[in-house]
Design a protein around this motif. Structure first.
Motif, PDB file in Angstrom:
ATOM      1  N   GLY A 117      -0.141 -13.458   5.626  1.00  0.00           N
ATOM      2  CA  GLY A 117      -1.048 -13.157   6.731  1.00  0.00           C
ATOM      3  C   GLY A 117      -1.196 -11.695   7.064  1.00  0.00           C
ATOM      4  O   GLY A 117      -2.016 -11.328   7.912  1.00  0.00           O
ATOM      5  N   CYS A 118      -0.441 -10.826   6.395  1.00  0.00           N
ATOM      6  CA  CYS A 118      -0.512  -9.384   6.669  1.00  0.00           C
ATOM      7  C   CYS A 118      -0.278  -8.649   5.352  1.00  0.00           C
ATOM      8  O   CYS A 118       0.704  -8.910   4.648  1.00  0.00           O
ATOM      9  CB  CYS A 118       0.549  -8.985   7.696  1.00  0.00           C
ATOM     10  N   LEU A 119      -1.174  -7.720   5.006  1.00  0.00           N
ATOM     11  CA  LEU A 119      -1.076  -7.028   3.730  1.00  0.00           C
ATOM     12  C   LEU A 119       0.191  -6.184   3.622  1.00  0.00           C
ATOM     13  O   LEU A 119       0.836  -6.148   2.576  1.00  0.00           O
ATOM     14  CB  LEU A 119      -2.315  -6.151   3.518  1.00  0.00           C
ATOM     15  N   SER A 120       0.542  -5.503   4.706  1.00  0.00           N
ATOM     16  CA  SER A 120       1.747  -4.662   4.644  1.00  0.00           C
ATOM     17  C   SER A 120       3.002  -5.521   4.509  1.00  0.00           C
ATOM     18  O   SER A 120       3.915  -5.194   3.733  1.00  0.00           O
ATOM     19  CB  SER A 120       1.838  -3.772   5.880  1.00  0.00           C
ATOM     20  N   ASP A 121       3.063  -6.635   5.236  1.00  0.00           N
ATOM     21  CA  ASP A 121       4.214  -7.529   5.116  1.00  0.00           C
ATOM     22  C   ASP A 121       4.302  -8.141   3.722  1.00  0.00           C
ATOM     23  O   ASP A 121       5.389  -8.435   3.223  1.00  0.00           O
ATOM     24  CB  ASP A 121       4.132  -8.654   6.146  1.00  0.00           C
ATOM     25  N   ALA A 122       3.148  -8.329   3.086  1.00  0.00           N
ATOM     26  CA  ALA A 122       3.111  -8.927   1.750  1.00  0.00           C
ATOM     27  C   ALA A 122       3.357  -7.903   0.649  1.00  0.00           C
ATOM     28  O   ALA A 122       3.377  -8.264  -0.533  1.00  0.00           O
ATOM     29  CB  ALA A 122       1.763  -9.616   1.528  1.00  0.00           C
ATOM     30  N   GLY A 123       3.523  -6.635   1.001  1.00  0.00           N
ATOM     31  CA  GLY A 123       3.831  -5.606   0.007  1.00  0.00           C
ATOM     32  C   GLY A 123       2.629  -5.032  -0.699  1.00  0.00           C
ATOM     33  O   GLY A 123       2.755  -4.485  -1.805  1.00  0.00           O
ATOM     34  N   PHE A 124       1.446  -5.110  -0.092  1.00  0.00           N
ATOM     35  CA  PHE A 124       0.246  -4.521  -0.703  1.00  0.00           C
ATOM     36  C   PHE A 124       0.251  -3.015  -0.434  1.00  0.00           C
ATOM     37  O   PHE A 124      -0.347  -2.527   0.522  1.00  0.00           O
ATOM     38  CB  PHE A 124      -1.020  -5.166  -0.141  1.00  0.00           C
ATOM     39  N   LYS A 125       0.947  -2.287  -1.309  1.00  0.00           N
ATOM     40  CA  LYS A 125       1.124  -0.854  -1.114  1.00  0.00           C
ATOM     41  C   LYS A 125       0.384  -0.011  -2.156  1.00  0.00           C
ATOM     42  O   LYS A 125       0.095   1.159  -1.925  1.00  0.00           O
ATOM     43  CB  LYS A 125       2.613  -0.509  -1.162  1.00  0.00           C
ATOM     44  N   THR A 126       0.104  -0.575  -3.313  1.00  0.00           N
ATOM     45  CA  THR A 126      -0.574   0.181  -4.369  1.00  0.00           C
ATOM     46  C   THR A 126      -2.064   0.269  -4.071  1.00  0.00           C
ATOM     47  O   THR A 126      -2.730  -0.756  -3.905  1.00  0.00           O
ATOM     48  CB  THR A 126      -0.373  -0.492  -5.740  1.00  0.00           C
ATOM     49  N   GLU A 127      -2.593   1.494  -3.988  1.00  0.00           N
ATOM     50  CA  GLU A 127      -4.017   1.677  -3.715  1.00  0.00           C
ATOM     51  C   GLU A 127      -4.729   2.110  -4.988  1.00  0.00           C
ATOM     52  O   GLU A 127      -4.320   3.060  -5.656  1.00  0.00           O
ATOM     53  CB  GLU A 127      -4.236   2.722  -2.628  1.00  0.00           C
ATOM     54  N   PHE A 128      -5.780   1.393  -5.322  1.00  0.00           N
ATOM     55  CA  PHE A 128      -6.617   1.739  -6.465  1.00  0.00           C
ATOM     56  C   PHE A 128      -7.864   2.419  -5.926  1.00  0.00           C
ATOM     57  O   PHE A 128      -8.745   1.763  -5.368  1.00  0.00           O
ATOM     58  CB  PHE A 128      -6.980   0.478  -7.258  1.00  0.00           C
ATOM     59  N   LYS A 129      -7.932   3.726  -6.097  1.00  0.00           N
ATOM     60  CA  LYS A 129      -9.017   4.481  -5.487  1.00  0.00           C
ATOM     61  C   LYS A 129     -10.312   4.401  -6.271  1.00  0.00           C
ATOM     62  O   LYS A 129     -11.388   4.683  -5.721  1.00  0.00           O
ATOM     63  CB  LYS A 129      -8.586   5.935  -5.302  1.00  0.00           C
ATOM     64  N   THR A 130     -10.230   4.061  -7.541  1.00  0.00           N
ATOM     65  CA  THR A 130     -11.437   3.917  -8.359  1.00  0.00           C
ATOM     66  C   THR A 130     -11.304   2.676  -9.233  1.00  0.00           C
ATOM     67  O   THR A 130     -10.179   2.221  -9.512  1.00  0.00           O
ATOM     68  CB  THR A 130     -11.658   5.133  -9.286  1.00  0.00           C
ATOM     69  N   PRO A 131     -12.407   2.124  -9.699  1.00  0.00           N
ATOM     70  CA  PRO A 131     -12.327   0.972 -10.610  1.00  0.00           C
ATOM     71  C   PRO A 131     -11.547   1.283 -11.884  1.00  0.00           C
ATOM     72  O   PRO A 131     -10.886   0.400 -12.433  1.00  0.00           O
ATOM     73  CB  PRO A 131     -13.797   0.668 -10.912  1.00  0.00           C
ATOM     74  N   ALA A 132     -11.620   2.528 -12.346  1.00  0.00           N
ATOM     75  CA  ALA A 132     -10.914   2.889 -13.577  1.00  0.00           C
ATOM     76  C   ALA A 132      -9.403   2.763 -13.424  1.00  0.00           C
ATOM     77  O   ALA A 132      -8.696   2.448 -14.375  1.00  0.00           O
ATOM     78  CB  ALA A 132     -11.282   4.312 -13.992  1.00  0.00           C
TER      79      ALA A 132
END
Length: 524
Positions: A117-132
């Motif tokens: 229910g929460c991205l930070s709690d779920a560990g969504f830390k990697t940011e993809f700034k471009t499609p590449a």
């Protein structure tokens, strides 16, 4: 854009296509599937070369799954029908076809629900700034293909990168696991198939028919469930090791989503993409599968019972001959001959070769198959004959390279004196020999179909002799040699070449009784 569902593939023309009439326009995913069913799409304008296979397989699997779940026997050519079919596949969840979905408990396109229910709690830390950066392509020092080459990505750039990652990626370190349809975490998912033509629509229509026809056989051989999971991003996933879905509960043509990814849409409509590591794979598959999963485009090495892995050498003529002709590999359904190729077609082979932390090249090869050859390959006896001929030709090419050309090159480089063979110095010319044989192999093999066995063997020996001889002459003309020993070196190299050629190319130097000596065709 602040609505709950953003960038819907069902209703927004996010995909730029060029029609067969030359028009360039935006299309929804249902528009695309309908256009392919009418053979009215010439290209996808934002699709990169290495993404083509992933996008094509995704579309073909969608087509086969759609027919399965709706009970239809033919591909509809109306976008409205495709929209209803896609919604049926996603259990009526429209968000499953949208890039950004605010409610984390609901799926987004290729994005499983986040049960925490929460991205930070779920560990969504990697940011993809471009499609590449999201894409599976691994480049060296940012100069093979620029990692940030798209400065203002459109939704379609993200769509193609996302499909490529979720359906083609392998193991990329702890927490970043790959798909089950490949032989090992550092393997690749190849596509090897026959096609009646090279247009998107022709290939799509044929492969959907092939997939539908092959599903019963795949079910008999593998433990799948026709009523099982079809779109893996519909199911919640917390990334725990125990949360992998059993392979036996999946449809044979299940579309994978091997990573935890989530898109967020800002108030200005810009997309950002986050990823989270997992403790296990999305699919719990037996470790001894070795990539043998019934994938309709992947050949299986019968000797090792392993799926084909394509390395930096790509689809060389000898590898492709083994896959297509000699019986060394079990052909996938898409590579089996059908009546659609009776009037000729193409052998298509594609793979993005993967290594440990690197990409070993994008390999794409197309071999025309003439009508006469296609009709021969529909007969078992003719297939075996052509396969045996191909195997013999591959073996002879290897003999000429190693036993005729290579000793002559070593003698030349040693300037006629005794010395250790220098394989590195000879490599440019042996590689050039391989490249030329690769260029002519299938053309000459197809031409031999209408020849007698003796004539076909003689023509191939002539071809190999001239290819090797021209490589030796090129080495003679370009290699610096001591002036005092130059002519001796050339003479001895040529003597060894001719002597070994007579040993291994016996038919070339025979003069049949009552026949004039056949003048060999030149080969550069």
């Amino acid at each position: 854009m602040t609505s709950e569902l953003c960038y819907s593939l069902l209703d927004e023309p996010l995909l730029t296509v060029r029609t067969m009439g030359g028009d360039r326009r935006g299309a929804t995913l249902p528009d695309v599937l309908a256009g392919l069913s009418r053979d009215d799409i010439a290209s996808f304008e934002a699709l990169q070369a290495h993404q083509r296979q992933a996008w094509f397989c995704f579309l073909a699997q969608l087509g086969a799954l759609g027919l399965d779940r709706t009970g239809r026997e033919s591909l509809p050519d109306e976008a409205g029908l495709w929209r209803r079919m896609l919604l049926e596949l996603s259990d009526g969840k429209e968000g499953a076809w949208s890039l950004a979905v605010d409610e984390l408990s609901r799926p987004g396109f290729m994005q499983p629900p986040v049960p925490e229910g929460c991205l930070s709690d779920a560990g969504f830390k990697t940011e993809f700034k471009t499609p590449a950066l999201l894409d599976m392509l691994v480049t060296s020092k940012n100069h093979d293909v620029k990692r940030s080459r798209i400065f203002k990505p459109a939704p379609e750039h993200w769509i193609y990168a996302l499909v490529t990652l979720q359906t083609m990626e392998g193991f990329m370190g702890r927490g970043n696991y790959g798909i089950f349809r490949m032989n090992g975490g550092f393997g690749s998912r190849p596509l090897v198939e026959l096609a009646p033509g090279l247009r998107w629509g022709l290939q799509f229509q044929r492969d959907v028919r092939v997939l539908v026809a092959a599903r019963g056989r795949i079910l008999e051989e593998f433990e799948y469930d026709m009523e099982g999971y079809a779109l893996l991003w519909l199911e919640p996933w917390d990334g725990a090791k125990s949360s992998g879905l059993p392979l036996a509960e999946c449809h044979p043509y299940v579309i994978e989503a091997c990573r935890r990814i989530r898109f967020i849409s800002a108030a200005d409509g810009q997309l950002s993409c986050l990823g989270a590591n997992t403790k296990g794979t999305r699919i719990n598959a037996p470790e001894d599968l070795n990539g043998v999963t019934g994938d309709p485009w992947t050949p299986v090495d019968l000797g090792d019972s392993k799926a084909l892995n394509v390395g930096s050498g790509g689809f060389s003529y000898d590898r492709l001959a083994d896959i297509f002709l000699t019986g060394e590999y079990q052909k996938p359904p898409a590579l089996e001959h059908t009546d659609e190729e009776r009037n000729g077609g193409y052998l298509v082979a594609t793979a993005l070769a993967r290594g440990q932390g690197q990409t070993d090249g994008f390999h794409h090869r197309i071999v025309p198959v003439p009508p006469r050859v296609s009709r021969c390959l529909l007969q078992e006896s003719e297939r075996q004959r052509l396969g045996q001929m191909a195997k013999q030709r591959v073996e002879l090419a290897s003999k000429v390279e190693n036993n005729v050309l290579r000793p002559a090159l070593y003698t030349l480089f040693n300037a006629g004196s005794d010395g250790e063979p220098d394989a590195d110095r000879a490599r440019p010319w042996t590689n050039a020999f391989d490249e030329k044989v690769d260029d002519v192999f299938f053309h000459d093999l197809w031409r031999s179909v209408d020849m007698s066995g003796e004539e076909a063997a003689r023509c191939w020996q002539e071809r190999l002799y001239h290819i090797a001889r021209n490589r030796l002459e090129d080495a003679i003309n370009s290699t610096p040699l001591p002036s005092m020993r130059r002519y001796r070196a050339i003479s001895e190299a040529e003597s060894i070449f001719e002597g070994m050629a007579r040993t291994h190319l016996t038919k070339l130097f025979e003069e049949p009784e009552g026949e004039e000596t056949h003048e060999p065709a030149a080969a550069n």
